[in-house]
Scaffold this motif. Structure first.
Motif, PDB file in Angstrom:
ATOM      1  N   VAL A  42      77.459  -3.479  -2.046  1.00 33.80           N
ATOM      2  CA  VAL A  42      77.423  -3.119  -0.891  1.00 33.80           C
ATOM      3  C   VAL A  42      75.773  -2.134  -0.435  1.00 33.80           C
ATOM      4  O   VAL A  42      75.562  -1.557  -1.650  1.00 33.80           O
ATOM      5  CB  VAL A  42      78.685  -2.569  -0.116  1.00 33.80           C
ATOM      6  CG1 VAL A  42      79.873  -3.486  -0.057  1.00 33.80           C
ATOM      7  CG2 VAL A  42      79.009  -1.348  -0.866  1.00 33.80           C
ATOM      8  N   GLY A  43      75.541  -2.431   0.650  1.00 31.24           N
ATOM      9  CA  GLY A  43      74.509  -1.474   1.134  1.00 31.24           C
ATOM     10  C   GLY A  43      74.852  -0.773   2.461  1.00 31.24           C
ATOM     11  O   GLY A  43      75.246  -1.127   3.329  1.00 31.24           O
TER      12      GLY A  43
ATOM     13  N   ALA B 265      82.174   0.216   4.119  1.00 26.70           N
ATOM     14  CA  ALA B 265      83.399   0.324   4.682  1.00 26.70           C
ATOM     15  C   ALA B 265      84.165  -0.777   4.499  1.00 26.70           C
ATOM     16  O   ALA B 265      85.292  -0.568   4.068  1.00 26.70           O
ATOM     17  CB  ALA B 265      83.113   0.478   6.150  1.00 26.70           C
ATOM     18  N   PRO B 266      83.806  -2.284   4.809  1.00 28.46           N
ATOM     19  CA  PRO B 266      84.900  -3.242   4.412  1.00 28.46           C
ATOM     20  C   PRO B 266      85.209  -3.202   2.974  1.00 28.46           C
ATOM     21  O   PRO B 266      86.359  -3.563   2.500  1.00 28.46           O
ATOM     22  CB  PRO B 266      84.151  -4.603   4.992  1.00 28.46           C
ATOM     23  CG  PRO B 266      82.796  -3.876   4.850  1.00 28.46           C
ATOM     24  CD  PRO B 266      82.713  -2.844   5.325  1.00 28.46           C
ATOM     25  N   ALA B 267      84.375  -2.960   2.245  1.00 31.90           N
ATOM     26  CA  ALA B 267      84.589  -2.721   0.543  1.00 31.90           C
ATOM     27  C   ALA B 267      85.718  -1.879   0.246  1.00 31.90           C
ATOM     28  O   ALA B 267      86.668  -2.291  -0.276  1.00 31.90           O
ATOM     29  CB  ALA B 267      83.473  -2.567  -0.124  1.00 31.90           C
TER      30      ALA B 267
ATOM     31  N   TRP C 170      77.311   0.516  -4.821  1.00 33.52           N
ATOM     32  CA  TRP C 170      76.836   1.154  -3.308  1.00 33.52           C
ATOM     33  C   TRP C 170      75.405   1.318  -3.459  1.00 33.52           C
ATOM     34  O   TRP C 170      75.226   2.435  -4.135  1.00 33.52           O
ATOM     35  CB  TRP C 170      77.905   2.067  -3.053  1.00 33.52           C
ATOM     36  CG  TRP C 170      77.690   2.330  -1.547  1.00 33.52           C
ATOM     37  CD1 TRP C 170      77.002   1.958  -0.564  1.00 33.52           C
ATOM     38  CD2 TRP C 170      78.086   3.930  -1.125  1.00 33.52           C
ATOM     39  NE1 TRP C 170      76.893   2.844   0.566  1.00 33.52           N
ATOM     40  CE2 TRP C 170      77.546   3.806   0.337  1.00 33.52           C
ATOM     41  CE3 TRP C 170      78.828   4.678  -1.707  1.00 33.52           C
ATOM     42  CZ2 TRP C 170      77.805   4.765   0.955  1.00 33.52           C
ATOM     43  CZ3 TRP C 170      79.097   6.116  -0.668  1.00 33.52           C
ATOM     44  CH2 TRP C 170      78.601   5.960   0.617  1.00 33.52           C
ATOM     45  N   SER C 171      74.798   0.636  -2.746  1.00 28.29           N
ATOM     46  CA  SER C 171      73.320   1.096  -2.669  1.00 28.29           C
ATOM     47  C   SER C 171      73.141   1.752  -1.254  1.00 28.29           C
ATOM     48  O   SER C 171      73.221   1.199  -0.434  1.00 28.29           O
ATOM     49  CB  SER C 171      72.435  -0.072  -2.689  1.00 28.29           C
ATOM     50  OG  SER C 171      71.070   0.162  -2.514  1.00 28.29           O
TER      51      SER C 171
ATOM     52  N   PRO D 280      71.600  -5.480   3.352  1.00 34.15           N
ATOM     53  CA  PRO D 280      70.358  -6.026   3.841  1.00 34.15           C
ATOM     54  C   PRO D 280      70.326  -7.416   3.382  1.00 34.15           C
ATOM     55  O   PRO D 280      71.028  -7.701   2.291  1.00 34.15           O
ATOM     56  CB  PRO D 280      69.446  -4.963   3.624  1.00 34.15           C
ATOM     57  CG  PRO D 280      70.239  -3.598   3.394  1.00 34.15           C
ATOM     58  CD  PRO D 280      71.480  -3.897   2.860  1.00 34.15           C
ATOM     59  N   GLU D 281      69.414  -8.340   4.134  1.00 29.03           N
ATOM     60  CA  GLU D 281      69.401  -9.631   3.478  1.00 29.03           C
ATOM     61  C   GLU D 281      69.024  -9.855   2.155  1.00 29.03           C
ATOM     62  O   GLU D 281      69.340 -10.656   1.107  1.00 29.03           O
ATOM     63  CB  GLU D 281      68.402 -10.330   4.387  1.00 29.03           C
ATOM     64  CG  GLU D 281      68.155 -11.683   4.295  1.00 29.03           C
ATOM     65  CD  GLU D 281      69.302 -12.671   4.997  1.00 29.03           C
ATOM     66  OE1 GLU D 281      68.944 -14.037   4.844  1.00 29.03           O
ATOM     67  OE2 GLU D 281      70.143 -12.139   5.250  1.00 29.03           O
ATOM     68  N   GLN D 282      67.914  -8.879   1.697  1.00 25.80           N
ATOM     69  CA  GLN D 282      67.250  -8.802   0.438  1.00 25.80           C
ATOM     70  C   GLN D 282      68.400  -8.437  -0.820  1.00 25.80           C
ATOM     71  O   GLN D 282      68.334  -9.200  -1.605  1.00 25.80           O
ATOM     72  CB  GLN D 282      66.122  -8.291   0.237  1.00 25.80           C
ATOM     73  CG  GLN D 282      65.163  -8.462  -0.734  1.00 25.80           C
ATOM     74  CD  GLN D 282      64.748  -9.795  -0.959  1.00 25.80           C
ATOM     75  OE1 GLN D 282      64.207 -10.348  -0.077  1.00 25.80           O
ATOM     76  NE2 GLN D 282      65.100 -10.367  -2.199  1.00 25.80           N
TER      77      GLN D 282
END
Length: 609
Positions: free
Chosen positions: A432-433, A438-440, A490-491, A578-580
């Motif tokens: 996750v980023g 939160a959902p994680a 977590w990034s 993010p998308e990337q």
């Protein structure tokens, strides 16, 4: 305290709403057929019902529209029953986007129906109508007039068809969509794609109409200045209503551009109501506009009524925590239980002023929920335009007032629960980023609260054995740690993220959750990494660089104990960011899966649509 909400099951009200949503489709079809036989019930300036030549083509178009919807529902149900179908449609064929195969197939089938099937049916009807007119008036047939007339009518007809598809996913909380498990991101993306196609078809319809008028009726200069008068319902106001509708959809299109949506969200949301106005005027322009739009309008009406009712129920804030990393943890005490599961979210309204007067509702991610409280993890969303900084006003409110004096209204839940939690796995990996953590966190809490969850579908361990295991072990987390490995990568572009209160219980040496933070902030670049307290971790607790997902996944797979005869480690992976980040994570997981050492079930929620 926070976990899976035990109340998150199908209640009687949900069953009634689902049944009502299903009945909308046959009821709409029957009503439109009734209208076609009674042109006196038409309130448009151009009533298709008054022209017999359109009677059969319209019925054919309606049959195609509802058959397409029915086929789409059957395809969704087939995916839910078949793992192979589900995996095939969830594949992401492009390296540059998280768009999956299912979305592409559905969209291209819709375009095929619009541009070929519906266009052909309606062009033929228009062609016949013009020929009958020429023959009835004893006027020589003009093939150019026939061609332009066919373009005018067919472009209007296909715009009505695609408008019906655009409106179907408009509802923020669709009982039918939730029952089918349709992902919120997927439906929103389809709405945007179809919306832009619809807009360009409106442009096309406008241009060919102008060409038709200029060539055969009046000079082009008069087209923009003439406002017709006279009796309603005999094409006297056809162009006036057309211009008004086109203007409304033009405003809608401009304010839907990505820059506008991201920087001026409140304005974008407010001006989106021009879509409702444009749809209404489109019906006044030509009655066919309502033929396909009716189901979407009725579904949206149910959604609006539900959200209005929810706005009257106030909940009080129990506590507010301002984290050192800049995030805000808000616990809301529920006036009554709200069924919700990890992956879903709420839209929250707070009295924070602003040009909407505090009536605006914004989506917030949940990090936990129980029958008594909900917990939100809020990230500042700053805009260069002060009146758009709703989150900043929320933060200021929590600092100025006592938390328990703040009342909030909540709409929802929206979205569908995380699919990776629907079946057991050897390991659960959350990549996750930012606020995607939160959902994680919500999902991990749910897993820890369910020690009966098996590690792998290949292990034939009965619920009785699991229950016996729990009986022997008093620590439910220890039982689960023995059975399933959980990794949180977590990034985040923020300092001191390791101090966030929500992850503190998982940072110890005996924690069942492996937490690894990747600090990508500028301030963190000059600092040393922070070691993890876990024995032999796959990475430090805090690293000062972007996550190398492939290397991390290999380590996760290596650490999962796999018995003989098992094809590979079963990994449930959730990616939110993010998308990337999402693209890199999915690509790396495919590489690891290609080695035959693991089977991944991947669920992606991208910040970029």
């Amino acid at each position: 305290m926070f976990s899976f909400n035990a109340a998150a099951s199908v209640d009687p009200i949900s069953v009634v709403l689902i049944a009502l949503s299903v009945l909308i489709f046959p009821a709409s079809w029957a009503y439109i057929h009734l209208l076609q036989g009674h042109p006196e019930r038409c309130f448009s300036d151009f009533c298709n019902e008054a022209y017999d030549v359109y009677y059969v083509p319209m019925r054919q178009s309606l049959a195609i529209f509802y058959a397409f919807i029915g086929g789409s529902i059957l395809a969704v149900l087939a995916c839910r029953r078949s793992g192979r179908f589900s995996k095939f449609f969830a594949e992401m064929p492009f390296r540059s986007t998280t768009v999956n195969v299912g979305e592409l197939i559905w969209f291209f089938v819709a375009m095929f129906l619009v541009l070929l099937a519906i266009n052909g049916i309606c062009s033929r009807a228009s062609w016949i109508s013009h020929i009958e007119y020429y023959e009835g008036e004893n006027i020589p047939i003009s093939w150019g007039d026939l061609f332009i007339g066919a373009l005018v009518h067919s472009s209007g007809d296909i715009s009505a068809f695609i408008l019906g598809l655009v409106l179907l996913p408009v509802s923020k909380s669709s009982p039918l969509g939730s029952a089918l498990g349709l992902d919120y991101t997927l439906t929103l993306r389809m709405h945007r794609w179809l919306g832009w196609v619809s807009f360009w078809i409106f442009i096309y319809h406008t241009l060919v109409s102008l060409l038709s008028i200029a060539l055969y009726t009046t000079p082009m200069a008069e087209v923009f200045s003439t406002f017709y008068d006279g009796s309603w319902g005999v094409l006297n106001y056809l162009y006036v209503t057309g211009w008004i509708a086109m203007g409304a959809f033009l405003i809608l299109a401009i304010t839907s551009l990505p820059w506008f949506r991201r920087n001026l969200y409140n304005t974008f949301y407010a001006l989106h109501f021009f879509g409702i106005f444009g749809t209404l005027v489109s019906y006044l322009h030509a009655s066919m506009s309502i033929y396909f739009a009716l189901p979407g309008i009725l579904l949206y009406t149910i959604d609006v009524i539900l959200r209005i009712i929810q706005n009257f129920r106030q909940h009080s804030v129990a506590s507010v925590t301002h984290e050192a990393c800049g995030l805000l943890v808000i616990n809301v005490r529920l006036a009554r239980p709200i069924p919700i599961l990890p992956g879903q979210f709420m839209r929250v309204k707070l009295p924070v002023g602003g040009w909407w007067g505090g009536r605006e509702a914004h989506p917030w991610s949940l990090s936990g929920a129980s029958a008594e409280e909900m917990q939100f993890l809020v990230a500042p969303a700053r805009s260069q335009y002060g009146y758009e900084n709703w989150t900043e006003r929320v933060i200021a409110l929590t600092k100025e007032q006592n938390a328990e004096s703040i009342q909030v209204a909540m709409q929802g839940p929206f979205g569908v629960p995380l699919g990776v939690l629907s079946k057991p796995h050897d390991a659960y990996v959350f990549i996750v980023g930012g606020s995607g953590v939160a959902p994680a966190i919500f999902a991990i809490r749910g897993i820890l609260d369910s020690p009966s969850r098996s590690t792998s579908p290949d292990e034939h361990e009965t619920e009785a054995k699991v229950a016996a295991l729990v009986t022997k072990e008093t620590d439910r987390a220890t039982v689960l740690a023995h059975r399933a490995q959980i990794y949180l990568f977590w990034s985040v572009r923020a300092e001191k993220s390791e101090e966030m209160s929500l992850i503190q219980p998982w940072l110890g040496a005996e924690s069942p959750v492996h937490v690894h933070i990747f600090d990508t902030s500028r301030a963190g670049a000059d600092r040393a990494s922070i070691p993890s307290a876990a024995p032999d971790p796959v990475a430090p607790l805090v690293s000062r660089h972007r996550p190398g997902v492939r290397n991390l996944l290999y380590k996760v797979v290596d650490r999962c104990a796999v018995g003989e005869g098992v094809k590979g480690t079963s990994v449930g992976m959730f990616v939110c960011g993010p998308e990337q980040l999402a693209l890199d994570a999915v690509a790396d997981a495919k590489v690891v899966e290609t080695d035959g050492r693991a089977r991944f079930e991947i669920e992606v929620e991208s910040f970029t649509l």
